[in-house]
Motif scaffolding. Structure first.
Motif, PDB file in Angstrom:
ATOM      1  N   GLU A 164      22.090  32.094  46.100  1.00  0.00           N
ATOM      2  CA  GLU A 164      21.573  33.294  46.795  1.00  0.00           C
ATOM      3  C   GLU A 164      20.967  32.821  48.174  1.00  0.00           C
ATOM      4  OE1 GLU A 164      19.216  36.391  44.248  1.00  0.00           O
ATOM      5  OE2 GLU A 164      19.521  34.681  43.035  1.00  0.00           O
ATOM      6  N   GLY A 165      20.480  31.751  48.178  1.00  0.00           N
ATOM      7  CA  GLY A 165      19.663  30.913  49.251  1.00  0.00           C
ATOM      8  C   GLY A 165      18.313  31.363  49.504  1.00  0.00           C
ATOM      9  N   THR A 166      17.840  32.260  48.681  1.00  0.00           N
ATOM     10  CA  THR A 166      16.598  32.708  48.822  1.00  0.00           C
ATOM     11  C   THR A 166      16.082  33.357  47.291  1.00  0.00           C
ATOM     12  OG1 THR A 166      14.798  34.024  50.024  1.00  0.00           O
ATOM     13  CG2 THR A 166      17.087  35.167  49.672  1.00  0.00           C
ATOM     14  N   ARG A 167      15.094  33.666  47.044  1.00  0.00           N
ATOM     15  CA  ARG A 167      14.431  34.433  45.857  1.00  0.00           C
ATOM     16  C   ARG A 167      14.978  35.601  45.804  1.00  0.00           C
ATOM     17  NH1 ARG A 167       8.396  33.148  45.873  1.00  0.00           N
ATOM     18  NH2 ARG A 167       8.838  32.340  47.988  1.00  0.00           N
ATOM     19  N   SER A 168      15.467  36.418  44.659  1.00  0.00           N
ATOM     20  CA  SER A 168      16.142  37.689  44.513  1.00  0.00           C
ATOM     21  C   SER A 168      15.025  38.448  44.340  1.00  0.00           C
ATOM     22  CB  SER A 168      17.177  37.414  43.304  1.00  0.00           C
ATOM     23  OG  SER A 168      16.223  37.240  42.203  1.00  0.00           O
ATOM     24  N   ILE A 169      15.368  39.866  44.613  1.00  0.00           N
ATOM     25  CA  ILE A 169      14.595  40.812  44.429  1.00  0.00           C
ATOM     26  C   ILE A 169      14.729  41.766  43.240  1.00  0.00           C
ATOM     27  CG2 ILE A 169      13.659  43.278  45.733  1.00  0.00           C
ATOM     28  CD1 ILE A 169      14.684  41.965  48.387  1.00  0.00           C
ATOM     29  N   PRO A 170      13.835  41.872  42.236  1.00  0.00           N
ATOM     30  CA  PRO A 170      13.810  42.535  41.166  1.00  0.00           C
ATOM     31  C   PRO A 170      14.310  44.080  41.273  1.00  0.00           C
ATOM     32  CG  PRO A 170      11.656  41.675  41.028  1.00  0.00           C
ATOM     33  CD  PRO A 170      12.273  41.355  42.596  1.00  0.00           C
ATOM     34  N   GLY A 171      15.393  44.115  40.428  1.00  0.00           N
ATOM     35  CA  GLY A 171      16.050  45.411  40.432  1.00  0.00           C
ATOM     36  C   GLY A 171      17.192  45.492  41.357  1.00  0.00           C
ATOM     37  N   LYS A 172      17.296  44.691  42.213  1.00  0.00           N
ATOM     38  CA  LYS A 172      18.415  44.836  43.392  1.00  0.00           C
ATOM     39  C   LYS A 172      19.684  43.755  42.689  1.00  0.00           C
ATOM     40  CE  LYS A 172      18.696  44.829  48.296  1.00  0.00           C
ATOM     41  NZ  LYS A 172      18.045  44.399  49.647  1.00  0.00           N
ATOM     42  N   THR A 173      20.960  44.190  43.275  1.00  0.00           N
ATOM     43  CA  THR A 173      22.121  43.322  42.961  1.00  0.00           C
ATOM     44  C   THR A 173      22.043  41.827  43.524  1.00  0.00           C
ATOM     45  OG1 THR A 173      23.300  45.334  42.540  1.00  0.00           O
ATOM     46  CG2 THR A 173      24.642  43.316  42.756  1.00  0.00           C
ATOM     47  N   ILE A 174      22.256  41.034  42.910  1.00  0.00           N
ATOM     48  CA  ILE A 174      22.196  39.418  43.525  1.00  0.00           C
ATOM     49  C   ILE A 174      23.500  39.620  44.389  1.00  0.00           C
ATOM     50  CG2 ILE A 174      22.680  37.162  42.844  1.00  0.00           C
ATOM     51  CD1 ILE A 174      20.878  37.624  40.236  1.00  0.00           C
ATOM     52  N   THR A 248      33.275  32.835  44.400  1.00  0.00           N
ATOM     53  CA  THR A 248      31.886  33.584  44.737  1.00  0.00           C
ATOM     54  C   THR A 248      31.858  35.066  43.962  1.00  0.00           C
ATOM     55  OG1 THR A 248      31.696  32.349  46.836  1.00  0.00           O
ATOM     56  CG2 THR A 248      30.411  34.337  46.599  1.00  0.00           C
ATOM     57  N   ARG A 249      32.869  35.705  43.808  1.00  0.00           N
ATOM     58  CA  ARG A 249      32.795  36.980  43.344  1.00  0.00           C
ATOM     59  C   ARG A 249      32.662  36.814  41.852  1.00  0.00           C
ATOM     60  NH1 ARG A 249      36.964  38.445  46.945  1.00  0.00           N
ATOM     61  NH2 ARG A 249      38.647  37.966  45.472  1.00  0.00           N
ATOM     62  N   TYR A 250      33.253  35.649  41.397  1.00  0.00           N
ATOM     63  CA  TYR A 250      33.044  35.497  40.063  1.00  0.00           C
ATOM     64  C   TYR A 250      31.642  35.097  39.562  1.00  0.00           C
ATOM     65  CZ  TYR A 250      34.293  33.639  35.468  1.00  0.00           C
ATOM     66  OH  TYR A 250      34.399  33.469  33.860  1.00  0.00           O
ATOM     67  N   LEU A 251      31.152  34.233  40.317  1.00  0.00           N
ATOM     68  CA  LEU A 251      29.912  33.630  39.982  1.00  0.00           C
ATOM     69  C   LEU A 251      28.816  34.925  40.323  1.00  0.00           C
ATOM     70  CD1 LEU A 251      29.671  30.334  42.227  1.00  0.00           C
ATOM     71  CD2 LEU A 251      29.508  30.678  39.575  1.00  0.00           C
ATOM     72  N   THR A 252      29.127  35.751  41.189  1.00  0.00           N
ATOM     73  CA  THR A 252      28.212  36.844  41.426  1.00  0.00           C
ATOM     74  C   THR A 252      28.304  37.935  40.159  1.00  0.00           C
ATOM     75  OG1 THR A 252      28.686  36.821  43.802  1.00  0.00           O
ATOM     76  CG2 THR A 252      27.578  38.642  42.984  1.00  0.00           C
ATOM     77  N   SER A 253      29.485  38.088  39.597  1.00  0.00           N
ATOM     78  CA  SER A 253      29.534  38.722  38.434  1.00  0.00           C
ATOM     79  C   SER A 253      28.844  38.295  37.141  1.00  0.00           C
ATOM     80  CB  SER A 253      30.903  39.106  38.148  1.00  0.00           C
ATOM     81  OG  SER A 253      31.645  38.100  37.604  1.00  0.00           O
ATOM     82  N   LYS A 254      28.923  36.979  37.344  1.00  0.00           N
ATOM     83  CA  LYS A 254      28.057  36.222  35.912  1.00  0.00           C
ATOM     84  C   LYS A 254      26.672  36.282  36.196  1.00  0.00           C
ATOM     85  CE  LYS A 254      31.779  35.313  33.501  1.00  0.00           C
ATOM     86  NZ  LYS A 254      31.933  35.839  32.121  1.00  0.00           N
ATOM     87  N   LEU A 255      26.136  36.107  37.369  1.00  0.00           N
ATOM     88  CA  LEU A 255      24.768  36.019  37.563  1.00  0.00           C
ATOM     89  C   LEU A 255      24.115  37.651  37.699  1.00  0.00           C
ATOM     90  CD1 LEU A 255      24.340  32.993  40.153  1.00  0.00           C
ATOM     91  CD2 LEU A 255      23.751  32.963  37.781  1.00  0.00           C
ATOM     92  N   ASN A 256      24.924  38.641  37.804  1.00  0.00           N
ATOM     93  CA  ASN A 256      24.282  39.659  37.730  1.00  0.00           C
ATOM     94  C   ASN A 256      24.239  40.380  36.387  1.00  0.00           C
ATOM     95  OD1 ASN A 256      23.450  41.129  40.204  1.00  0.00           O
ATOM     96  ND2 ASN A 256      25.364  40.065  41.111  1.00  0.00           N
ATOM     97  N   GLN A 257      24.826  39.570  35.290  1.00  0.00           N
ATOM     98  CA  GLN A 257      24.693  40.098  34.005  1.00  0.00           C
ATOM     99  C   GLN A 257      23.199  39.899  33.461  1.00  0.00           C
ATOM    100  OE1 GLN A 257      27.901  38.140  32.008  1.00  0.00           O
ATOM    101  NE2 GLN A 257      29.489  38.976  32.782  1.00  0.00           N
ATOM    102  N   GLU A 258      22.901  40.747  32.768  1.00  0.00           N
ATOM    103  CA  GLU A 258      21.518  40.978  32.154  1.00  0.00           C
ATOM    104  C   GLU A 258      21.759  39.994  30.692  1.00  0.00           C
ATOM    105  OE1 GLU A 258      18.576  41.408  33.167  1.00  0.00           O
ATOM    106  OE2 GLU A 258      19.468  42.372  35.154  1.00  0.00           O
TER     107      GLU A 258
END
Length: 258
Positions: A164-174, A248-258
């Motif tokens: 992400e390059g920075t800390r994520s924001i809770p409740g927001k899509t990575i 990157t799309r694949y990684l995004t989908s995996k890291l967005n999984q709860e």
């Protein structure tokens, strides 16, 4: 009465957090940076060996730090699937980044772990020496960064990246940058995915250290699948940017999984 106990517990965790970070700062500055790492630079001339010793030292100090903050009731945490990391070599370790403590937690269980860091941190008086002695990789131009990555991976190392390059924001899509995917493809390195959850959020982006939540934060760190980079490599090198977008799309989908 219950509300009063909650407030008292929260106040205690503010004090304990201050103590923990003071210990962390003094230990990192005085013991590691000014004493131990200077000794390493004097007596261990082999750079690779020096880097490995420094990384082990950082891992041990982080392990001690999180034991302290857990014992004081500041946080609680659990690792799942940790045995998978023991066999991971020549690979990238990619994780989401909800809290300032993410690197501390992960490095505490990875004695040998190179990390991608912001290039500006090399000039930081407090941690610049630690970064250089540990051999962490500055996030700079690709033609300078890739040789470092290739050298690390060729010596059975692994590189921790928060794409992400920075800390994520809770409740927001990575949303991920393509740096991790490009490194994996160009170095032909597999990717281990780690999912970090922190509930309630603590030390998120733009949050002050003393802004502790009413309840004790719980970190749940799960080591998940390993991606075979061969599945994303294109036989045509000109299509590496296309492969990087797909990865990157694949990684995004995996890291967005709860």
């Amino acid at each position: 009465m219950a509300n009063l106990l909650t407030k008292l517990n929260q106040f205690w965790r503010i004090i304990a957090t201050a103590f923990g970070f003071t210990l962390f700062g003094l230990g990192g500055l005085l013991i590691l940076s000014m004493i131990w790492f200077n000794l390493l630079r004097i007596f261990v001339w082999n750079k690779t060996k020096r880097n490995i010793i420094a990384q082990y030292s950082i891992s041990l100090s982080f392990r001690f730090f999180i034991w302290i903050v857990k014992s004081l009731g500041v946080i609680n945490y659990q690792f799942n699937g940790l045995e998978k990391l023991k066999h991971d070599k020549h690979c990238l370790v990619v994780a989401n980044h909800p809290s300032l403590l993410d690197f501390v937690l992960l490095a505490s269980v990875m004695p040998r772990c190179d990390c991608m860091v912001k290039e500006s941190l090399l000039k930081n008086f407090f941690i610049g020496g630690i970064i250089k002695t540990a051999g962490y990789i500055p996030n700079t131009e690709a033609n300078k960064m890739l040789p470092y990555c290739q050298q690390t991976l060729a010596s059975d190392g692994r590189i921790l990246i928060f794409p992400e390059g920075t800390r994520s924001i809770p409740g927001k899509t990575i949303e991920l940058q393509r740096g991790a995917a490009n490194i994996a493809l160009r170095c032909q390195a597999d990717i281990r995915i780690i999912q970090i959850q922190c509930n309630p959020p603590m030390l998120i982006k733009h949050q002050k250290w003393y802004d502790v939540p009413p309840q004790k934060p719980y970190f749940n760190i799960t080591v998940t699948e390993k991606i075979a980079i061969a599945d994303f490599l294109s036989p045509n090198e000109e299509n590496i940017s296309v492969s990087a977008r797909r990865l990157t799309r694949y990684l995004t989908s995996k890291l967005n999984q709860e």
